[in-house]
Scaffold this active site. Structure first.
Site, PDB file in Angstrom:
ATOM      1  N   LEU A  20      66.764  42.474  10.095  1.00 42.41           N
ATOM      2  CA  LEU A  20      65.437  42.014  10.539  1.00 42.41           C
ATOM      3  C   LEU A  20      64.334  42.830   9.869  1.00 42.41           C
ATOM      4  CD1 LEU A  20      63.960  40.153  12.693  1.00 42.41           C
ATOM      5  CD2 LEU A  20      63.775  42.234  14.017  1.00 42.41           C
ATOM      6  N   ALA A  21      64.518  44.144   9.853  1.00 45.79           N
ATOM      7  CA  ALA A  21      63.508  45.014   9.247  1.00 45.79           C
ATOM      8  C   ALA A  21      63.332  44.658   7.777  1.00 45.79           C
ATOM      9  CB  ALA A  21      63.921  46.472   9.405  1.00 45.79           C
ATOM     10  N   ARG A  49      70.908  55.321  11.881  1.00 47.92           N
ATOM     11  CA  ARG A  49      71.852  56.444  11.820  1.00 47.92           C
ATOM     12  C   ARG A  49      72.135  56.938  10.404  1.00 47.92           C
ATOM     13  NH1 ARG A  49      76.467  53.476  14.964  1.00 47.92           N
ATOM     14  NH2 ARG A  49      75.652  52.010  13.445  1.00 47.92           N
ATOM     15  N   VAL A  89      70.287  56.823  18.350  1.00 54.62           N
ATOM     16  CA  VAL A  89      69.395  56.697  19.512  1.00 54.62           C
ATOM     17  C   VAL A  89      70.037  57.166  20.821  1.00 54.62           C
ATOM     18  CG1 VAL A  89      67.993  54.850  18.508  1.00 54.62           C
ATOM     19  CG2 VAL A  89      69.987  54.261  19.912  1.00 54.62           C
ATOM     20  N   LYS A 151      64.361  39.365  20.674  1.00 60.57           N
ATOM     21  CA  LYS A 151      65.275  38.607  21.520  1.00 60.57           C
ATOM     22  C   LYS A 151      66.698  39.013  21.163  1.00 60.57           C
ATOM     23  CE  LYS A 151      66.831  34.537  19.174  1.00 60.57           C
ATOM     24  NZ  LYS A 151      66.913  33.141  18.935  1.00 60.57           N
ATOM     25  N   ASP A 180      58.901  36.214  20.661  1.00 58.55           N
ATOM     26  CA  ASP A 180      59.536  34.910  20.481  1.00 58.55           C
ATOM     27  C   ASP A 180      58.882  34.406  19.207  1.00 58.55           C
ATOM     28  OD1 ASP A 180      60.073  32.193  20.353  1.00 58.55           O
ATOM     29  OD2 ASP A 180      60.394  32.082  22.511  1.00 58.55           O
ATOM     30  N   HIS A 181      59.592  34.522  18.091  1.00 56.96           N
ATOM     31  CA  HIS A 181      58.888  34.309  16.818  1.00 56.96           C
ATOM     32  C   HIS A 181      58.373  32.877  16.661  1.00 56.96           C
ATOM     33  CE1 HIS A 181      62.954  33.134  15.553  1.00 56.96           C
ATOM     34  NE2 HIS A 181      62.347  32.394  14.682  1.00 56.96           N
ATOM     35  N   LYS A 185      54.477  30.897  14.957  1.00 57.20           N
ATOM     36  CA  LYS A 185      54.415  29.838  13.941  1.00 57.20           C
ATOM     37  C   LYS A 185      53.068  29.126  14.009  1.00 57.20           C
ATOM     38  CE  LYS A 185      59.353  29.058  13.677  1.00 57.20           C
ATOM     39  NZ  LYS A 185      59.564  29.744  12.411  1.00 57.20           N
ATOM     40  N   HIS A 243      62.779  29.650  22.740  1.00 56.48           N
ATOM     41  CA  HIS A 243      61.925  28.834  21.870  1.00 56.48           C
ATOM     42  C   HIS A 243      61.647  27.433  22.409  1.00 56.48           C
ATOM     43  CE1 HIS A 243      63.044  32.107  19.350  1.00 56.48           C
ATOM     44  NE2 HIS A 243      64.207  31.618  18.973  1.00 56.48           N
ATOM     45  N   LYS A 343      73.240  23.762  15.550  1.00 57.01           N
ATOM     46  CA  LYS A 343      73.589  24.293  14.233  1.00 57.01           C
ATOM     47  C   LYS A 343      74.399  23.242  13.481  1.00 57.01           C
ATOM     48  CE  LYS A 343      73.369  29.176  15.140  1.00 57.01           C
ATOM     49  NZ  LYS A 343      72.242  29.426  14.240  1.00 57.01           N
TER      50      LYS A 343
END
Ligand code: NAP
Length: 500
Positions: A20-21, A49, A89, A151, A180-181, A185, A243, A343
């Site tokens: 994601l990053a 880590r 962490v 999420k 909630d991406h 949008k 979503h 999907k």
């Protein structure tokens, strides 16, 4: 360059070496930097880590920006704001180092003690991190402190409550930004504008003029390497709880008295409260589930869900959901909101179709060529735009009507000008605007709605799985869900928005 308000910020990204990053957060931050929305007064500490030097971390930032963006003239300057801390962490001792690093950077970049903690890692760590941030003094700042959470927010209502309790020990509800991406949008944000800024729609936006609303979010991809996560989630938890219900809330809410976070959220919450609860025996009347089998996509054979890596060969997990939602309030009584998501479907597409009722006596009605009803189509992704389906006169033929389309294609088509969801959401968070993030009340109401359905599904084995072939629009029972009400899913493939 356009001048923007300055929002000095120290951002700590937990999970900074993750997918994601790399794919979303770093490129989005770069775009903000390039547009001047992120000034020199920012610094990022990446936490994960694996051992990395600052230089190696900065190189990974440059690589991920270069992969996502063609033009990256200021990449060196941008990457110089990134620092890395190798840290498990769960290791209490290491938070002291993180605190010292944060304080030093705060001073160096004049960040006024403003901190955003972005948790881009598995949810089981959220509680531990929040607790440490508080106990080890990282949230002890004179500026603002905000927590951004990805999420899934819990697995069901109980686990979501537990998670909420843990993060609330360190952050107040106002300081929690649940992503909630979909809410980032462009066209989802446009739902409110289309509704509340147009005199021609709002008077018709009710059960007198709308016959049904259809929300489809389909993907071509299968579960890929996320089988382990998906087996415990399924489409209901992965897509509907967040979503899909968020889009329904925006479509159905009353006009807020003003465009503030509190007012908008409060109207959305009312929709979720009015959502008719579907329980026990009713579940099979209102909801259907599907699981993809092997099929063909773009001429290539693809395996069924049960053949995917890390998926049980007898899996009962749904990869497709279709449902009929009823909102029991004055505006919407009697109007079905049909939702479907899945999907390995025929197309990648998220669209909302609002079908208006037929006029009582259509003078142009001919049984051999029935007229289409008026449709308003909101194209969320990948195309962005609006299409209005009308009937107009057929050229050179009096008394014959033919369907026409009025199209608006957002210039951001193909992703050029439209900011990415994450870009907008990160900027909102820096500005302290939580409107497009989900409030706990919304999360809790959505879980209590979907929990009743998952309870039934988890306790009954679906013998007909797999029940749709990859590359199709889902199982037959999803069509029957509408047919019994006299409706049908408008074919997504015929709904393309044409560029102006
Ligand atoms: P990921 O690729 O598996 O990354 C996980 C990150 O967490 C890595 O940086 C990993 O680095 C770090 N990590 C794991 N255990 C750790 C520990 N004990 N201490 C410190 N760091 C640790 O996951 P992801 O796909 O980026 O997803 C992150 C979160 O976003 C998840 O909650 C996911 O559900 C959510 N999400 C992701 C996407 C997406 O597009 N990827 C979309 C929506 C939501 P090390 O191995 O070096 O420690």
């Amino acid at each position: 360059m356009k001048q923007h308000e300055n929002h000095p910020t120290l951002m700590m990204i937990f999970g900074a070496t993750g997918d994601l990053a790399k794919r979303k957060l770093f490129p989005s931050l770069y775009k903000l930097f390039e547009k001047g929305k992120l000034t020199d007064q920012f610094a990022v500490i990446g936490v994960a880590r694996r051992p990395l030097t600052n230089e190696e971390f900065q190189q990974s930032i440059k690589d991920s920006v270069k992969t996502a963006i063609e033009k990256e003239d200021r990449i060196e300057e941008f990457a110089s704001h990134f620092y890395y801390h190798s840290h498990d962490v769960t290791d209490s001792a290491s938070y002291a180092v993180l605190k010292k690093m944060a304080n030093d950077l705060d001073e160096q970049y004049h960040l006024h003690g403003n901190r955003i903690f972005y948790l881009a890692m598995a949810p089981e760590f959220f509680g531990t991190i929040a607790l440490h941030l508080k106990e080890d003094g990282l949230t002890d700042v004179k500026g603002y402190k905000r927590l951004v959470i990805e999420k899934p927010f819990g697995h069901d209502l109980e686990s979501a409550k537990e998670l909420n309790k843990q993060i609330r020990t360190a952050f107040s509800e106002k300081e929690i930004y649940r992503i909630d991406h979909y809410l980032g949008k462009e066209m989802v944000q446009n739902i409110e504008v289309i509704r509340f800024a147009n005199a021609i729609f709002e008077p018709l936006w009710n059960n007198r003029y709308i016959s049904n609303i259809q929300v489809t979010s389909s993907e071509i991809l299968g579960v890929e390497e996320r089988g382990r996560y998906y087996e415990n989630s399924g489409a209901l938890r992965d897509m509907v709880q967040n979503h899909m219900l968020q889009m329904v809330a925006l479509l159905a809410m009353e006009p807020p008295i003003r465009l503030t976070t509190e007012e908008i959220r409060s109207e959305k919450v009312k929709v979720l409260r009015a959502l008719r609860s579907i329980d026990g025996e009713d579940v099979k009347e209102f909801f259907v589930r599907g699981q993809y089998g092997a099929g063909t996509i773009d001429g290539h054979d693809v395996p069924g869900y049960r053949e995917e890596p890390m998926v049980d060969a007898h899996s009962n997990t749904e990869t497709f959901v279709a449902g009929k939602l009823l909102i029991d309030n004055f505006r919407w009584a009697g109007v079905p909101f049909y939702i479907r998501t899945g999907k390995r479907m025929e197309a990648k597409s998220t669209k909302i179709i609002i079908q208006f009722k037929d006029i009582p006596m259509n003078l142009y009605y001919r049984p051999e060529e029935p007229l289409n009803p008026n449709l308003l189509v909101i194209h969320i992704q990948p195309e962005e735009g609006i299409t209005l389906h009308l009937n107009a006169k057929k050229a050179r033929q009096n008394e014959v009507a033919t369907p026409i389309k009025l199209n608006y294609a957002n210039k951001g088509m193909n992703g050029y000008n439209t900011p990415e969801s994450y870009e907008k959401l990160l900027y909102d968070c820096m500005r302290g605007d939580a409107t497009n993030f989900t409030h706990w009340d919304e999360v809790a109401l959505s879980w209590s709605f979907t929990d009743k359905i998952s309870h039934v599904w988890e306790n009954t084995v679906e013998e007909h799985f797999p029940n749709y072939a990859a590359g199709t629009m889902g199982p037959k029972c999803a069509d029957e869900l509408l047919e019994k009400d006299g409706f049908f899913w408008w074919p997504i493939s015929h709904m393309a928005v044409e560029p102006c």
